[in-house]
Design an enzyme around this catalytic site. Structure first.
Site, PDB file in Angstrom:
ATOM      1  N   THR A  31       2.426 -44.598  76.257  1.00 48.56           N
ATOM      2  CA  THR A  31       2.213 -43.383  75.679  1.00 48.56           C
ATOM      3  C   THR A  31       2.756 -42.873  76.851  1.00 48.56           C
ATOM      4  O   THR A  31       2.923 -41.827  76.981  1.00 48.56           O
ATOM      5  CB  THR A  31       0.380 -43.148  76.341  1.00 48.56           C
ATOM      6  OG1 THR A  31      -0.356 -44.180  76.086  1.00 48.56           O
ATOM      7  CG2 THR A  31      -0.238 -41.851  76.252  1.00 48.56           C
ATOM      8  N   VAL A  32       2.877 -43.271  78.199  1.00 48.25           N
ATOM      9  CA  VAL A  32       2.736 -42.718  79.110  1.00 48.25           C
ATOM     10  C   VAL A  32       5.074 -42.409  79.066  1.00 48.25           C
ATOM     11  O   VAL A  32       5.839 -41.500  79.382  1.00 48.25           O
ATOM     12  CB  VAL A  32       2.895 -43.550  80.474  1.00 48.25           C
ATOM     13  CG1 VAL A  32       4.105 -42.486  82.138  1.00 48.25           C
ATOM     14  CG2 VAL A  32       1.260 -43.090  81.022  1.00 48.25           C
ATOM     15  N   LYS A 123      -1.788 -46.942  88.940  1.00 50.01           N
ATOM     16  CA  LYS A 123      -2.066 -47.259  90.208  1.00 50.01           C
ATOM     17  C   LYS A 123      -2.692 -48.498  90.248  1.00 50.01           C
ATOM     18  O   LYS A 123      -2.817 -48.955  91.560  1.00 50.01           O
ATOM     19  CB  LYS A 123      -3.451 -46.845  89.577  1.00 50.01           C
ATOM     20  CG  LYS A 123      -3.759 -46.213  88.924  1.00 50.01           C
ATOM     21  CD  LYS A 123      -3.875 -45.312  87.881  1.00 50.01           C
ATOM     22  CE  LYS A 123      -4.421 -45.770  86.853  1.00 50.01           C
ATOM     23  NZ  LYS A 123      -4.110 -44.658  85.158  1.00 50.01           N
ATOM     24  N   GLY A 205      -5.763 -41.165  74.122  1.00 54.92           N
ATOM     25  CA  GLY A 205      -5.269 -41.964  74.841  1.00 54.92           C
ATOM     26  C   GLY A 205      -5.392 -42.059  76.046  1.00 54.92           C
ATOM     27  O   GLY A 205      -4.434 -41.936  77.233  1.00 54.92           O
ATOM     28  N   GLU A 208      -8.276 -46.711  80.057  1.00 50.52           N
ATOM     29  CA  GLU A 208      -7.331 -47.938  80.071  1.00 50.52           C
ATOM     30  C   GLU A 208      -6.990 -48.685  79.048  1.00 50.52           C
ATOM     31  O   GLU A 208      -7.658 -48.852  77.970  1.00 50.52           O
ATOM     32  CB  GLU A 208      -7.591 -47.935  81.365  1.00 50.52           C
ATOM     33  CG  GLU A 208      -7.725 -47.771  82.175  1.00 50.52           C
ATOM     34  CD  GLU A 208      -5.632 -46.836  82.814  1.00 50.52           C
ATOM     35  OE1 GLU A 208      -4.973 -47.859  83.306  1.00 50.52           O
ATOM     36  OE2 GLU A 208      -5.778 -45.998  82.826  1.00 50.52           O
ATOM     37  N   ASP A 219     -10.486 -48.194  87.766  1.00 46.00           N
ATOM     38  CA  ASP A 219      -9.376 -47.178  87.903  1.00 46.00           C
ATOM     39  C   ASP A 219      -9.345 -46.069  89.135  1.00 46.00           C
ATOM     40  O   ASP A 219      -8.236 -45.658  89.786  1.00 46.00           O
ATOM     41  CB  ASP A 219      -9.172 -46.526  86.133  1.00 46.00           C
ATOM     42  CG  ASP A 219      -8.092 -45.451  86.791  1.00 46.00           C
ATOM     43  OD1 ASP A 219      -7.088 -46.026  86.030  1.00 46.00           O
ATOM     44  OD2 ASP A 219      -8.587 -44.582  86.697  1.00 46.00           O
ATOM     45  N   LYS A 223      -7.200 -44.916  92.802  1.00 51.68           N
ATOM     46  CA  LYS A 223      -6.398 -44.178  92.493  1.00 51.68           C
ATOM     47  C   LYS A 223      -6.469 -43.569  94.167  1.00 51.68           C
ATOM     48  O   LYS A 223      -6.207 -42.995  95.731  1.00 51.68           O
ATOM     49  CB  LYS A 223      -7.080 -42.969  91.911  1.00 51.68           C
ATOM     50  CG  LYS A 223      -5.804 -42.910  91.017  1.00 51.68           C
ATOM     51  CD  LYS A 223      -6.591 -42.140  89.129  1.00 51.68           C
ATOM     52  CE  LYS A 223      -6.318 -42.861  87.801  1.00 51.68           C
ATOM     53  NZ  LYS A 223      -7.002 -42.159  86.631  1.00 51.68           N
TER      54      LYS A 223
HETATM   55  N1  HSE Z   1      -7.236 -43.407  82.646  1.00 59.31           N
HETATM   56  C1  HSE Z   1      -7.197 -42.581  83.593  1.00 59.31           C
HETATM   57  C2  HSE Z   1      -8.277 -41.912  82.944  1.00 59.31           C
HETATM   58  C3  HSE Z   1      -5.738 -42.279  82.670  1.00 59.31           C
HETATM   59  O1  HSE Z   1      -8.722 -41.736  82.778  1.00 59.31           O
HETATM   60  O2  HSE Z   1      -8.287 -40.699  84.285  1.00 59.31           O
HETATM   61  C4  HSE Z   1      -5.234 -41.585  84.262  1.00 59.31           C
HETATM   62  O3  HSE Z   1      -4.707 -42.201  85.342  1.00 59.31           O
END
Ligand code: HSE
Length: 453
Positions: A31-32, A123, A205, A208, A219, A223
């Site tokens: 994706t990225v 991250k 998308g 994770e 997640d 961050k």
């Molecule tokens: N899975 C992460 C989110 C992707 O939903 O924020 C971006 O970091």
């Protein structure tokens, strides 16, 4: 007069032999990675003008070479061996967008050992292995940049390290996971159930590879760890963060919060206190009229309280292919500008620079001081005062008591909003409340954040 940026670079190349194309090797083209390829190609001239030199993707490592060739065509060398990209002499900077904390750690450390700068949106890797990675990068005098790792489209790392460089940061709080915010919004606005909302987030998308990282708050905690290290100059303390996701959140609490004038959001909070730093992710009530409550879908928002600038707030897409690419390429532009500059002038590496607050520890959960929402199931509607009195006896300041609006299949519920109280004291009071004859079931508690001052 407008000059074509790429054309205008050419004479510069002749004048200064040292200014040459920045050669990028990318690990991962999901994706990225595919978004990064597209944006780099589409905005090539503008990016070169801003960077002062061309930025060219020269090599990509992918698990599925056929699929990768379908994305990059024959303009870029392809390999199935990520280590080949990490160590190749024709690569100046390695973009790691494969994810995960296993092999990705080895690739990034290998790239650094070979004197290459690293740009990553990973991250999890930095929150878990950042201390080792940043120490290695400092040793080699290379850059590790990670704007895409936090609240993707929002340049929050730049805001903290540059825009707010004059300030003492007091707290950072934000909606920093797009998937969970998307799920909460869909559940509230469209009445979708949890599983259906998560499936949509995955299809778009946002989620994770392992969506439990999103819905369990992990997640967001990754961050938050990076934000706190930037804001306070503290080491990366992911292992000490208090992390709670949205899987245990009940629809009845979403409705009761609305009744009291609040919305529930999964918030990451890093707050400097005299005795340490609060580092926590959990679903909290925020006032419905607050800007933070208006952040919906996969959007993210981060608020920063600092001593000189005061309250600032940043808003943008929190997930997505080109949204993350935007941050990855911004990092490449920084690398292009700073490559060849003495390492002392690079951005300081996270957690390894000397800083007065380095010793700050993460406060234990029991010491966190906030207001709370309580939902107390009772046997009868007239027991509201007994509940308030029970809390007051335990020195919990009671600011508001109400009966929950009746709902089919849900018995009478007393709702309480407290004033600020330490979590440890609140836990004891709730424990005592739970034992009272009036209480008909488990008491639910959630923190309340005013997000002011
Ligand atoms: N899975 C992460 C989110 C992707 O939903 O924020 C971006 O970091």
């Amino acid at each position: 007069m407008y000059r074509d940026p790429v054309e205008s670079l050419e004479p510069l190349h002749h004048r200064h032999a040292a200014i040459r194309t920045l050669r990028v090797g990318m690990i991962g083209i999901g994706t990225v990675g595919s978004g990064t390829f597209r944006v780099l190609a589409r905005n090539r001239a503008d990016i070169a003008a801003r960077a002062g030199r061309s930025i060219e993707l020269v090599m990509v490592a992918a698990r599925n070479l056929e699929r990768a060739a379908g994305i990059v065509g024959d303009s870029v060398a392809l390999t199935a061996d990520a280590m080949h990209v990490a160590t190749h002499p024709d690569v100046d900077v390695v973009v790691e967008v494969a994810g995960g904390t296993g092999p990705a750690r080895d690739w990034v450390l290998a790239a650094i050992a070979h004197g290459k700068h690293v740009v990553t949106a990973n991250k999890a890797l930095l929150a878990v292995h950042g201390a080792e990675i940043f120490a290695a990068a400092r040793e080699k005098g290379v850059i590790v940049a990670y704007e895409g790792a936090v609240a993707v489209s929002i340049p929050i790392i730049k805001a903290l390290r540059e825009g707010l460089a004059a300030n003492r940061i007091e707290w950072v709080a934000g909606i920093i996971n797009g998937t969970t915010n998307f799920i909460l919004s869909k559940m509230r606005d469209e009445g979708l159930d949890f599983a259906a909302a998560l499936a949509q987030a995955q299809a778009l998308g946002y989620a994770e590879a392992d969506p439990s990282f999103d819905i369990e708050g992990i997640d967001a905690a990754h961050k938050l760890t990076l934000l706190a290290a930037n804001a306070f100059g503290m080491p990366l303390r992911f292992a000490d963060a208090q992390v709670e996701g949205i899987t245990a959140l009940q629809g009845v609490d979403v409705a009761c919060a609305e009744q009291l004038g609040y919305r529930i959001k999964l918030l990451g909070v890093a707050r400097r206190q005299a005795a340490g730093v609060e580092l926590r992710v959990q679903p909290v009530l925020v006032p419905a009229a607050h800007l933070m409550a208006q952040v919906n879908g996969s959007m993210n928002a981060v608020m920063v309280k600092s001593d000189a600038a005061g309250l600032t707030m940043y808003y943008g897409a929190g997930a997505g292919s080109e949204q993350t690419a935007s941050a990855v390429i911004a990092d490449l532009v920084d690398v292009a500008r700073l490559d060849g500059v003495h390492a002392a002038q690079h951005v300081p590496h996270l957690g390894v620079h000397a800083h007065a607050t380095n010793a700050l520890a993460v406060l234990p959960r029991a010491a966190v001081h906030t207001s709370h929402y309580l939902r107390v199931p009772v046997h009868a509607l007239d027991q509201i005062q007994a509940i308030a009195a029970g809390l007051a006896e335990r020195k919990v300041p009671v600011h508001q008591v109400a009966l929950a609006a009746e709902r089919p299949g849900v018995g009478p519920q007393v709702l309480v909003l407290t004033g600020p109280v330490e979590q440890g004291a609140l836990d004891l009071a709730v424990h005592a409340l739970q034992a009272r004859a009036e209480v008909a079931g488990p008491v639910t508690t959630l923190r309340v954040e005013s997000l002011e001052g």
